[in-house]
Design a protein around this motif. Structure first.
Motif, mmCIF file in Angstrom:
data_model
loop_
_atom_site.group_PDB
_atom_site.id
_atom_site.type_symbol
_atom_site.label_atom_id
_atom_site.label_comp_id
_atom_site.label_asym_id
_atom_site.label_seq_id
_atom_site.Cartn_x
_atom_site.Cartn_y
_atom_site.Cartn_z
ATOM 1 N N VAL A 1 0.877 -1.168 0.000
ATOM 2 C CA VAL A 1 0.000 0.000 0.000
ATOM 3 C C VAL A 1 0.914 1.217 0.000
ATOM 4 N N ASP A 2 0.756 2.076 -1.000
ATOM 5 C CA ASP A 2 1.559 3.292 -1.054
ATOM 6 C C ASP A 2 0.787 4.377 -1.797
ATOM 7 N N SER A 3 1.461 5.437 -2.163
ATOM 8 C CA SER A 3 0.780 6.576 -2.784
ATOM 9 C C SER A 3 0.150 6.236 -4.130
ATOM 10 N N SER A 4 0.597 5.172 -4.774
ATOM 11 C CA SER A 4 0.028 4.812 -6.080
ATOM 12 C C SER A 4 -1.217 3.941 -5.953
ATOM 13 N N GLY A 5 -1.436 3.310 -4.791
ATOM 14 C CA GLY A 5 -2.609 2.458 -4.612
ATOM 15 C C GLY A 5 -2.264 1.209 -3.831
ATOM 16 N N VAL A 6 -2.967 0.132 -4.141
ATOM 17 C CA VAL A 6 -2.785 -1.143 -3.450
ATOM 18 C C VAL A 6 -2.389 -2.196 -4.482
ATOM 19 N N ALA A 7 -1.378 -2.973 -4.153
ATOM 20 C CA ALA A 7 -0.958 -4.086 -5.013
ATOM 21 C C ALA A 7 -1.050 -5.368 -4.203
ATOM 22 N N LEU A 8 -1.729 -6.353 -4.770
ATOM 23 C CA LEU A 8 -1.826 -7.672 -4.166
ATOM 24 C C LEU A 8 -1.108 -8.655 -5.069
ATOM 25 N N GLU A 9 -0.264 -9.479 -4.503
ATOM 26 C CA GLU A 9 0.360 -10.559 -5.272
ATOM 27 C C GLU A 9 -0.059 -11.868 -4.632
#
Length: 121
Positions: free
Chosen positions: A43-51
């Motif tokens: 989770v950061d300024s660009s959004g959420v990434a799930l792997e």
């Protein structure tokens, strides 16, 4: 009889392009990262990434309605779910090595999500 072309003497020839150094990503807000051998959440300024098992799903903040998180009922597992504005739910489970690590993730994730999601609606 023709001679094979000779390489130019040193200092001659086309200029070698100089590549600019890659600028590191500097977020404008807090970050959260949790991972195990197979899954991860960022989770950061660009959004959420799930792997999940080698498949990555990137959700920019405009594509995130809500993010839910909780410990799994049994074991040391963090469950994170991203709800898309269209209603689809994407879930990721990350196994912590120790219960203390799970508690640390739970304590860190809430404020980071609040930072990005507060005031939306």
């Amino acid at each position: 009889m023709s001679m094979p072309p000779q390489p130019p003497p040193p200092g001659f020839g086309p200029p070698i392009p100089v590549q600019q150094p890659v600028q590191p990503h500097h977020p404008t807000g807090p970050e959260f990262v949790a991972h195990d051998k197979h899954n991860s959440v960022i989770v950061d300024s660009s959004g959420v990434a799930l792997e999940v098992n080698g498949y990555t799903m990137d959700f920019p903040w405009a594509a995130v309605a809500t993010v839910h998180f909780a410990p799994a009922p049994h074991g040391h597992v963090l469950m994170v779910a991203v709800r898309h504005p269209g209603g689809m739910l994407y879930e990721c489970r990350i196994a912590a090595r120790r219960k203390a690590q799970l508690h640390q993730w739970l304590a860190e994730l809430g404020p980071v999500l609040h930072y990005y999601l507060a005031g939306r609606r």
